[in-house]
Design an enzyme around this catalytic site. Structure first.
Site, PDB file in Angstrom:
ATOM      1  N   ALA A  52       0.023   3.613  -1.273  1.00 43.75           N
ATOM      2  CA  ALA A  52      -1.354   3.414  -1.742  1.00 43.75           C
ATOM      3  C   ALA A  52      -1.875   4.584  -2.573  1.00 43.75           C
ATOM      4  CB  ALA A  52      -2.270   3.159  -0.537  1.00 43.75           C
TER       5      ALA A  52
ATOM      6  N   PHE B  28      -5.186   3.799   2.457  1.00 43.91           N
ATOM      7  CA  PHE B  28      -5.471   3.308   3.810  1.00 43.91           C
ATOM      8  C   PHE B  28      -5.922   4.400   4.753  1.00 43.91           C
ATOM      9  CE2 PHE B  28      -4.208  -0.995   3.309  1.00 43.91           C
ATOM     10  CZ  PHE B  28      -3.330  -0.976   2.241  1.00 43.91           C
ATOM     11  N   ARG B  29      -5.217   5.571   4.683  1.00 39.16           N
ATOM     12  CA  ARG B  29      -5.403   6.528   5.776  1.00 39.16           C
ATOM     13  C   ARG B  29      -6.036   7.858   5.383  1.00 39.16           C
ATOM     14  NH1 ARG B  29      -1.144   3.363   6.263  1.00 39.16           N
ATOM     15  NH2 ARG B  29      -1.074   2.107   8.139  1.00 39.16           N
TER      16      ARG B  29
ATOM     17  N   GLN C  84       5.121  -0.049  -1.449  1.00 34.81           N
ATOM     18  CA  GLN C  84       4.405  -0.633  -0.303  1.00 34.81           C
ATOM     19  C   GLN C  84       3.104  -1.263  -0.802  1.00 34.81           C
ATOM     20  OE1 GLN C  84       4.607   2.195   3.346  1.00 34.81           O
ATOM     21  NE2 GLN C  84       4.986   3.474   1.548  1.00 34.81           N
TER      22      GLN C  84
ATOM     23  N   HIS D 242       5.773  -4.949   0.857  1.00 36.73           N
ATOM     24  CA  HIS D 242       4.700  -5.548   1.659  1.00 36.73           C
ATOM     25  C   HIS D 242       4.081  -6.746   0.979  1.00 36.73           C
ATOM     26  CE1 HIS D 242       4.218  -1.387   3.738  1.00 36.73           C
ATOM     27  NE2 HIS D 242       5.332  -2.013   4.069  1.00 36.73           N
TER      28      HIS D 242
ATOM     29  N   CYS E 154       0.032 -21.354   2.228  1.00 36.81           N
ATOM     30  CA  CYS E 154      -0.481 -21.917   3.482  1.00 36.81           C
ATOM     31  C   CYS E 154       0.322 -21.361   4.655  1.00 36.81           C
ATOM     32  CB  CYS E 154      -0.333 -23.444   3.441  1.00 36.81           C
ATOM     33  SG  CYS E 154      -0.668 -24.212   5.040  1.00 36.81           S
TER      34      CYS E 154
ATOM     35  N   SER F   6       1.722   7.993   3.096  1.00 29.49           N
ATOM     36  CA  SER F   6       1.683   8.845   4.295  1.00 29.49           C
ATOM     37  C   SER F   6       2.975   8.695   5.097  1.00 29.49           C
ATOM     38  CB  SER F   6       0.499   8.426   5.161  1.00 29.49           C
ATOM     39  OG  SER F   6       0.693   7.064   5.563  1.00 29.49           O
TER      40      SER F   6
ATOM     41  N   ASN G  58       2.538  14.097  -2.989  1.00 31.62           N
ATOM     42  CA  ASN G  58       1.432  13.508  -2.231  1.00 31.62           C
ATOM     43  C   ASN G  58       0.209  14.414  -2.271  1.00 31.62           C
ATOM     44  OD1 ASN G  58       1.167  10.980  -0.668  1.00 31.62           O
ATOM     45  ND2 ASN G  58       0.413  12.381   0.925  1.00 31.62           N
TER      46      ASN G  58
HETATM   47  P1  NAD Z   1       5.171  -3.000  12.871  1.00 36.05           P
HETATM   48  O1  NAD Z   1       5.807  -1.727  13.328  1.00 36.05           O
HETATM   49  O2  NAD Z   1       4.902  -4.072  13.853  1.00 36.05           O
HETATM   50  O3  NAD Z   1       5.994  -3.640  11.677  1.00 36.05           O
HETATM   51  C1  NAD Z   1       7.242  -3.238  11.236  1.00 36.05           C
HETATM   52  C2  NAD Z   1       7.777  -4.549  10.797  1.00 36.05           C
HETATM   53  O4  NAD Z   1       8.865  -4.381   9.984  1.00 36.05           O
HETATM   54  C3  NAD Z   1       8.171  -5.327  12.047  1.00 36.05           C
HETATM   55  O5  NAD Z   1       7.627  -6.620  11.951  1.00 36.05           O
HETATM   56  C4  NAD Z   1       9.661  -5.364  11.970  1.00 36.05           C
HETATM   57  O6  NAD Z   1      10.191  -6.599  12.391  1.00 36.05           O
HETATM   58  C5  NAD Z   1       9.872  -5.223  10.476  1.00 36.05           C
HETATM   59  N1  NAD Z   1      11.195  -4.621  10.236  1.00 36.05           N
HETATM   60  C6  NAD Z   1      11.720  -3.604  10.909  1.00 36.05           C
HETATM   61  N2  NAD Z   1      12.947  -3.360  10.434  1.00 36.05           N
HETATM   62  C7  NAD Z   1      13.165  -4.234   9.438  1.00 36.05           C
HETATM   63  C8  NAD Z   1      14.249  -4.498   8.585  1.00 36.05           C
HETATM   64  N3  NAD Z   1      15.383  -3.768   8.655  1.00 36.05           N
HETATM   65  N4  NAD Z   1      14.153  -5.490   7.686  1.00 36.05           N
HETATM   66  C9  NAD Z   1      13.014  -6.206   7.602  1.00 36.05           C
HETATM   67  N5  NAD Z   1      11.956  -6.018   8.380  1.00 36.05           N
HETATM   68  C10 NAD Z   1      12.054  -5.047   9.300  1.00 36.05           C
HETATM   69  O7  NAD Z   1       3.825  -2.699  12.139  1.00 36.05           O
HETATM   70  P2  NAD Z   1       3.695  -1.889  10.777  1.00 36.05           P
HETATM   71  O8  NAD Z   1       5.049  -1.417  10.330  1.00 36.05           O
HETATM   72  O9  NAD Z   1       2.682  -0.857  10.960  1.00 36.05           O
HETATM   73  O10 NAD Z   1       3.172  -3.040   9.772  1.00 36.05           O
HETATM   74  C11 NAD Z   1       4.053  -4.103   9.478  1.00 36.05           C
HETATM   75  C12 NAD Z   1       4.052  -4.299   8.010  1.00 36.05           C
HETATM   76  O11 NAD Z   1       2.809  -4.889   7.552  1.00 36.05           O
HETATM   77  C13 NAD Z   1       4.173  -2.983   7.321  1.00 36.05           C
HETATM   78  O12 NAD Z   1       5.086  -3.124   6.275  1.00 36.05           O
HETATM   79  C14 NAD Z   1       2.752  -2.759   6.826  1.00 36.05           C
HETATM   80  O13 NAD Z   1       2.751  -1.936   5.740  1.00 36.05           O
HETATM   81  C15 NAD Z   1       2.352  -4.154   6.454  1.00 36.05           C
HETATM   82  N6  NAD Z   1       0.917  -4.287   6.252  1.00 36.05           N
HETATM   83  C16 NAD Z   1       0.477  -4.724   5.036  1.00 36.05           C
HETATM   84  C17 NAD Z   1      -0.873  -4.794   4.808  1.00 36.05           C
HETATM   85  C18 NAD Z   1      -1.364  -5.170   3.473  1.00 36.05           C
HETATM   86  O14 NAD Z   1      -2.546  -5.367   3.299  1.00 36.05           O
HETATM   87  N7  NAD Z   1      -0.442  -5.249   2.515  1.00 36.05           N
HETATM   88  C19 NAD Z   1      -1.780  -4.489   5.820  1.00 36.05           C
HETATM   89  C20 NAD Z   1      -1.269  -4.081   7.052  1.00 36.05           C
HETATM   90  C21 NAD Z   1       0.095  -3.966   7.258  1.00 36.05           C
HETATM   91  N1  APR Z   2      -1.899  11.160  -5.527  1.00 39.87           N
HETATM   92  C1  APR Z   2      -0.994  11.425  -4.543  1.00 39.87           C
HETATM   93  N2  APR Z   2      -1.201  11.100  -3.249  1.00 39.87           N
HETATM   94  C2  APR Z   2      -2.359  10.491  -2.945  1.00 39.87           C
HETATM   95  C3  APR Z   2      -3.353  10.180  -3.895  1.00 39.87           C
HETATM   96  C4  APR Z   2      -3.080  10.550  -5.244  1.00 39.87           C
HETATM   97  N3  APR Z   2      -3.939  10.318  -6.219  1.00 39.87           N
HETATM   98  N4  APR Z   2      -4.375   9.568  -3.274  1.00 39.87           N
HETATM   99  C5  APR Z   2      -4.048   9.498  -1.971  1.00 39.87           C
HETATM  100  N5  APR Z   2      -2.846  10.056  -1.767  1.00 39.87           N
HETATM  101  C6  APR Z   2      -2.082  10.156  -0.517  1.00 39.87           C
HETATM  102  C7  APR Z   2      -2.948  10.289   0.711  1.00 39.87           C
HETATM  103  O1  APR Z   2      -3.137  11.668   0.985  1.00 39.87           O
HETATM  104  C8  APR Z   2      -2.071   9.617   1.768  1.00 39.87           C
HETATM  105  O2  APR Z   2      -1.224  10.547   2.407  1.00 39.87           O
HETATM  106  O3  APR Z   2      -1.399   8.937  -0.394  1.00 39.87           O
HETATM  107  C9  APR Z   2      -1.207   8.648   0.976  1.00 39.87           C
HETATM  108  C10 APR Z   2      -1.594   7.211   1.211  1.00 39.87           C
HETATM  109  O4  APR Z   2      -1.176   6.893   2.539  1.00 39.87           O
HETATM  110  P1  APR Z   2      -1.772   5.589   3.241  1.00 39.87           P
HETATM  111  O5  APR Z   2      -3.214   5.512   2.991  1.00 39.87           O
HETATM  112  O6  APR Z   2      -1.254   5.603   4.641  1.00 39.87           O
HETATM  113  O7  APR Z   2      -1.084   4.397   2.442  1.00 39.87           O
HETATM  114  P2  APR Z   2       0.411   3.892   2.620  1.00 39.87           P
HETATM  115  O8  APR Z   2       1.313   5.013   3.033  1.00 39.87           O
HETATM  116  O9  APR Z   2       0.749   3.127   1.409  1.00 39.87           O
HETATM  117  O10 APR Z   2       0.281   2.853   3.849  1.00 39.87           O
HETATM  118  C11 APR Z   2       1.487   2.073   4.172  1.00 39.87           C
HETATM  119  O11 APR Z   2       0.203   0.676   5.649  1.00 39.87           O
HETATM  120  O12 APR Z   2      -1.484  -0.716   6.307  1.00 39.87           O
HETATM  121  C12 APR Z   2      -0.298  -0.645   5.697  1.00 39.87           C
HETATM  122  O13 APR Z   2       0.419  -2.267   4.234  1.00 39.87           O
HETATM  123  C13 APR Z   2      -0.355  -1.128   4.291  1.00 39.87           C
HETATM  124  O14 APR Z   2       1.283  -0.684   2.610  1.00 39.87           O
HETATM  125  C14 APR Z   2       0.355  -0.061   3.496  1.00 39.87           C
HETATM  126  C15 APR Z   2       1.087   0.685   4.554  1.00 39.87           C
END
Ligand code: NAD
Ligand code: APR
Length: 237
Positions: A24, A35-36, A101, A119, A127, A187, A208
């Site tokens: 992100a 996100f974080r 991601q 992701h 659906c 992160s 980062n």
């Molecule tokens: P989690 O730990 O439950 O999910 C990890 C997931 O990855 C599990 O469902 C697991 O089955 C799967 N996994 C593990 N090893 C794998 C492999 N070798 N091949 C395929 N899948 C495998 O929870 P999490 O990791 O915190 O979140 C699950 C996923 O949902 C993450 O990728 C997270 O980024 C994504 N997510 C996306 C959004 C969004 O808005 N895009 C929001 C929240 C979470």
């Molecule tokens: N340049 C470099 N780094 C940045 C910038 C920037 N301009 N802005 C933010 N960051 C860093 C933040 O300091 C943080 O460590 O990018 C990181 C973003 O981390 P997250 O917010 O955790 O996002 P991400 O790692 O993509 O989250 C993974 O979590 O909820 C799920 O599906 C969601 O794909 C997401 C996954």
């Protein structure tokens, strides 16, 4: 130029297979919150309550509100210079693939061809019941699936769901044969994407905005903004 930028530009030019992993933080300079970090999405929303299959099934109003807000936040946002640089690097053969991601589709929009969306994508909808595809406005207007009446959802991976098989296996195969892996704006807190950087035998670079002790095992760590760092390195390659 800082020695670290020079090192990265040298590694980039000498590497035969380079994979980039983005999160992100790659899109915050396009005004999409991450996100974080402090102004991230998850700060006032617990991800485990909205981005989950449970919320989709048992709290659709909240699920729908969260993703409608995220789709809305994307309107008017565009890829920034950093995205464009990664597309130019692919064109020049400096990088071979991007595993992301992010669900915003910005690497494709900037022109990268070899992109694996770990992701999923928030631009696609289907659906939950019959998996037939649906349109964004059907989702936004909270319509039910026109084929089976089921609930519509964006094509993103929810917590607990498996990642798209092909994105995962392709990303893993690129990472395994890379002699350089560049991780940008994540992160690395979410499994299994967070495991990818350690699966390469090549050199690893972490770019980062916030760096902490958990990132110590990278060969090169550059604390800074994705767009700014990429611009500086681009001037050296
Ligand atoms: P989690 O730990 O439950 O999910 C990890 C997931 O990855 C599990 O469902 C697991 O089955 C799967 N996994 C593990 N090893 C794998 C492999 N070798 N091949 C395929 N899948 C495998 O929870 P999490 O990791 O915190 O979140 C699950 C996923 O949902 C993450 O990728 C997270 O980024 C994504 N997510 C996306 C959004 C969004 O808005 N895009 C929001 C929240 C979470
Ligand atoms: N340049 C470099 N780094 C940045 C910038 C920037 N301009 N802005 C933010 N960051 C860093 C933040 O300091 C943080 O460590 O990018 C990181 C973003 O981390 P997250 O917010 O955790 O996002 P991400 O790692 O993509 O989250 C993974 O979590 O909820 C799920 O599906 C969601 O794909 C997401 C996954």
């Amino acid at each position: 130029y800082s020695p670290k930028m020079v090192t990265l530009s040298t590694w980039l030019q000498n590497s035969t297979h380079t994979t980039v992993l983005t999160g992100a933080g790659m899109s915050t300079e396009s005004n999409i919150p991450d996100f974080r970090s402090k102004e991230g999405w998850w700060n006032n929303i617990d991800p485990r309550t909205v981005a989950t299959t449970d919320a989709l099934r048992n709290n659709y109003d909240l699920f729908h509100e969260f993703y409608s807000m995220r789709i809305d936040a994307l309107k008017g946002c565009t890829p920034h210079k950093g995205h464009e640089i990664l597309a130019a690097w692919e064109y020049k053969g400096l990088i071979q693939a991007i595993a992301t991601q992010n669900v915003d589709g910005f690497h494709y929009a900037a022109g990268n061809k070899n992109v694996y969306e770990l992701h999923g994508s928030i631009q696609k909808f289907h659906c939950e019941n019959c998996a037939k595809s649906a349109k964004e406005d059907e989702f936004l207007s909270k319509s039910n699936c026109k084929f089976c009446g089921g609930k519509l959802r964006p094509g993103v991976v929810l917590f607990g769901e498996m990642l798209p098989e092909e994105s995962w296996t392709e990303s893993l195969s690129h990472i395994r044969k890379s002699d350089l892996v560049i991780v940008i704006g994540t992160s690395l807190e979410v499994y299994p994407a967070s495991q990818l950087p350690q699966m390469t035998s090549g050199k690893t670079v972490y770019i980062n905005a916030e760096v902490d002790a958990s990132h110590h095992n990278f060969d090169l760590i550059i604390e800074g903004k994705a767009g700014e760092v990429l611009k500086l390195v681009d001037e050296l390659v």
